[in-house]
Design a protein around this motif. Structure first.
Motif, short mmCIF file in Angstrom:
data_model
loop_
_atom_site.label_atom_id
_atom_site.label_comp_id
_atom_site.label_asym_id
_atom_site.label_seq_id
_atom_site.Cartn_x
_atom_site.Cartn_y
_atom_site.Cartn_z
N LYS A 83 10.62 9.71 -5.53
CA LYS A 83 9.16 9.88 -6.13
C LYS A 83 8.50 11.01 -5.59
N ILE A 84 8.18 11.08 -4.28
CA ILE A 84 7.34 12.09 -3.56
C ILE A 84 8.06 13.36 -4.02
N ALA A 85 9.18 13.68 -4.19
CA ALA A 85 9.77 14.90 -4.46
C ALA A 85 9.61 15.46 -5.81
N GLN A 86 9.10 14.45 -6.76
CA GLN A 86 9.07 14.69 -8.06
C GLN A 86 7.51 15.47 -8.25
N SER A 87 6.59 15.22 -7.06
CA SER A 87 5.17 15.97 -7.38
C SER A 87 5.19 17.23 -7.11
N PRO A 88 4.42 17.90 -8.12
CA PRO A 88 4.18 19.44 -7.94
C PRO A 88 3.30 19.80 -6.71
N LEU A 89 2.98 18.91 -6.10
CA LEU A 89 2.20 19.31 -4.83
C LEU A 89 3.04 19.48 -3.60
N ILE A 147 8.78 -0.37 -8.10
CA ILE A 147 7.38 0.00 -8.31
C ILE A 147 7.34 1.51 -8.52
N MET A 148 8.10 2.15 -7.55
CA MET A 148 8.23 3.80 -7.80
C MET A 148 8.97 3.96 -8.95
N ALA A 149 9.98 3.39 -9.55
CA ALA A 149 10.55 3.59 -10.57
C ALA A 149 9.92 3.48 -11.98
N ARG A 150 8.72 2.53 -11.82
CA ARG A 150 7.75 2.33 -13.20
C ARG A 150 6.68 3.21 -12.92
N ASP A 176 2.38 8.14 -12.44
CA ASP A 176 1.49 9.02 -11.98
C ASP A 176 2.05 9.53 -10.75
N ASP A 177 1.44 10.70 -10.30
CA ASP A 177 1.83 11.07 -8.79
C ASP A 177 1.41 10.32 -7.89
N LEU A 178 2.44 9.96 -6.82
CA LEU A 178 2.15 9.05 -5.66
C LEU A 178 1.49 10.01 -4.56
N VAL A 179 1.83 11.20 -4.53
CA VAL A 179 1.37 11.92 -3.30
C VAL A 179 -0.14 12.16 -3.10
N PRO A 180 -1.07 12.29 -4.26
CA PRO A 180 -2.60 12.32 -3.73
C PRO A 180 -2.90 10.86 -3.38
N GLY A 184 -7.87 8.80 5.17
CA GLY A 184 -9.14 8.06 5.29
C GLY A 184 -10.02 8.34 4.31
N ASP A 185 -9.70 8.67 3.01
CA ASP A 185 -10.39 9.23 1.98
C ASP A 185 -10.99 7.72 1.12
N ARG A 186 -12.06 7.80 0.38
CA ARG A 186 -12.35 7.04 -0.56
C ARG A 186 -11.03 6.83 -1.78
N LEU A 187 -10.55 5.84 -1.82
CA LEU A 187 -9.49 5.64 -3.18
C LEU A 187 -10.42 5.65 -4.50
N PRO A 188 -9.48 6.13 -5.57
CA PRO A 188 -9.94 6.03 -6.91
C PRO A 188 -10.21 4.64 -7.27
N ALA A 189 -11.43 4.38 -7.92
CA ALA A 189 -11.66 3.06 -8.16
C ALA A 189 -10.58 2.34 -9.28
N SER A 190 -10.31 3.03 -10.14
CA SER A 190 -9.46 2.29 -10.98
C SER A 190 -8.00 2.74 -10.86
N THR A 191 -7.05 2.09 -11.42
CA THR A 191 -5.55 2.38 -11.06
C THR A 191 -4.67 2.65 -12.22
N PRO A 192 -4.99 3.98 -12.64
CA PRO A 192 -4.24 4.20 -14.04
C PRO A 192 -2.69 4.33 -13.92
#
Ligand code: AMP
Ligand code: GLY
Length: 429
Positions: free
Chosen positions: A18-24, A296-299, A302-306, A314-322
């Motif tokens: 999953k991580i390797a698929q991220s453009p980041l 979970i990763m297969a399904r 979105d990008d997991l890396v961010p 330790g950042d604030r996480l996005p409130a919704s989980t699209p």
């Protein structure tokens, strides 16, 4: 980003994939990795217990993010050692990881903070332990306090079985120091499910739910294993139930840990029993489930890396989980070595992986594999996790088992009923 992934099992292969698929991602290393992970990452000759080696590599190679997969190094304080060196780490420090590392700590924390779980007591003395079993009555559950690779919970149908389990832990010390102290608890009835939430220390969001299949044989027979298969999503853990679990279990647990000086940065895995009185905690783990992570990763769309990075920083996480919202289902079937979860041999040739991955929607995650003279061989109890996605659960199940049929190694065994109960319920509706 330059990312170091720590671990070598099926969970880590799914994370690497999953991580390797991220453009980041600019660079991905894995320590120590496995032959499957090697398709997505450069594998390093560093072991899980080598905190200095891992920290030295990460600082020397300008690693932006370290993702720790398994519980063992987390409980031993790897995340703390890495953070001391200024690294951003996905995974809790030792004090928070004790939520998995010590069942007695986890149960006491829940009792102190009113978090719903089975009634229990902790024992080092077998006589007192046997007396408490008689107070609870059968069935009851005897658990080693420390880590025992998923085999430290003994469900006892009768008091005689409970007596035997107590002897196994406290008198014969079959689990070593992990079983020198035990938790005995009441047996909870209901549907079991695994729930995952991400916590950055400043905020927490639900990630996904999955259902594991713990026993080695079909129809929940035989001894417990690390997990013989999983599927996601879980109908009983719909959005409303997830919100309730967040409110009644996950949030108060993280607040309790923080209040005790153990802020949590990583994924919190709540093993739940959905009882008539509501969701209750069976156990907490300080990392992704294996094989729940695979589905979970297969399904995940979105990008997991961010997300991993936000948790680690330790950042604030996005409130919704699209990121979890896709219509699809995913299933994983574990292929195990002959004899597992008891004794098994390794070094057995594996064939048919390419053929299995030719089935639409199928990925084969490596759990316990190795190379011998260039050939792929078995190297663990759970060898492969044949994982499939589909537009619904039935399609995903058919695809996963079509993949399984193409793979062979001597002694290979697997459950034929992964997600069957969920499918039966879906058909009955
Ligand atoms: P644990 O290692 O605590 O997750 O326990 C392993 C498995 O044993 C769980 O996944 C459950 O299937 C079963 N189990 C553990 N504790 C209980 C309980 N109090 N009531 C019913 N089943 C339990
Ligand atoms: N699949 C259960 C676990 O990872 O503990």
């Amino acid at each position: 980003m330059r990312i170091l992934l720590v671990g070598s099992g099926g969970r880590e292969h799914a994370l690497a994939w999953k991580i390797a698929q991220s453009p980041l991602v600019e660079h991905l290393w894995a320590a120590p990795g496995n032959p499957g992970i090697a398709k997505h990452a450069r594998c390093l000759d560093l072991t899980l217990d080598d905190a200095d080696g891992l920290a030295g590599f990460a600082t020397g190679h300008d690693v932006d993010l370290v993702v720790v997969g398994p519980e063992m190094p987390l409980v031993a304080g790897l995340a703390d050692r890495l953070r001391e060196r200024g690294l951003a780490v996905f995974g809790p420090g030792a004090r928070a990881a004790a939520i998995e590392g010590s069942k007695a700590f986890a149960k006491d924390l829940m009792a102190r903070h009113g978090i719903p779980t089975a009634r229990f007591r902790t024992f080092g003395d077998p006589v007192a332990a046997r007396r408490f079993c008689r107070e609870l009555g059968a069935p009851c559950v005897v658990k080693t306090d420390g880590l025992a690779a998923g085999k430290g919970a003994i469900v006892c149908a009768t008091l005689a079985e409970a007596d035997a389990a107590i002897a196994q832990c406290l008198e014969r010390r079959e689990f070593g120091s992990a079983g020198a102290s035990i938790v005995i608890e009441e047996f909870m009835h209901g549907e079991e499910a695994s729930f995952f939430a991400l916590s950055s220390g400043v905020s927490v969001v639900p990630l996904a739910a999955a259902q594991d299949h713990k026993t080695v044989f079909d129809d929940d027979r035989g001894p417990n294993t690390g997990g013989m298969g999983a599927y996601t999503p879980v109908r009983a853990l719909d959005a409303a139930m997830q919100a309730r679990v967040m409110r009644e279990i996950v949030e108060p647990t993280l607040v309790a840990l923080a209040a005790e000086g153990a802020a949590y940065q990583g994924v919190l895995y709540a093993g739940l029993m959905l009882t008539k009185e509501g969701p209750k905690v069976v156990e907490f783990n300080c990392r992704f489930g294996d094989p729940e992570c695979q589905v979970i990763m297969a399904r995940m769309a979105d990008d997991l890396v961010p997300l991993l990075a936000a948790v680690a920083r330790g950042d604030r996480l996005p409130a919704s989980t699209p990121w979890t919202v896709t219509g699809r289902a995913a299933v994983c079937v574990a292929l195990a070595s002959g004899g597992y979860p008891g004794r098994y041999t390794t070094g057995v040739d594996i064939t048919g992986l390419l053929e299995a991955e030719a089935v639409p929607g199928v990925h084969v995650f490596h759990a316990g594999t190795g190379r011998h003279e260039g050939r792929l061989v078995t190297a663990g109890g759970r060898v492969l996790g044949v994982t499939a996605v589909g537009d619904d659960l039935a399609i995903a199940v058919d695809r996963a088992y079509a993949g399984v049929k193409r793979i062979h190694f001597e002694g290979m065994h697997y459950r034929t009923d992964i997600a069957r109960r969920a499918l039966g319920e879906a058909r009955a509706r």
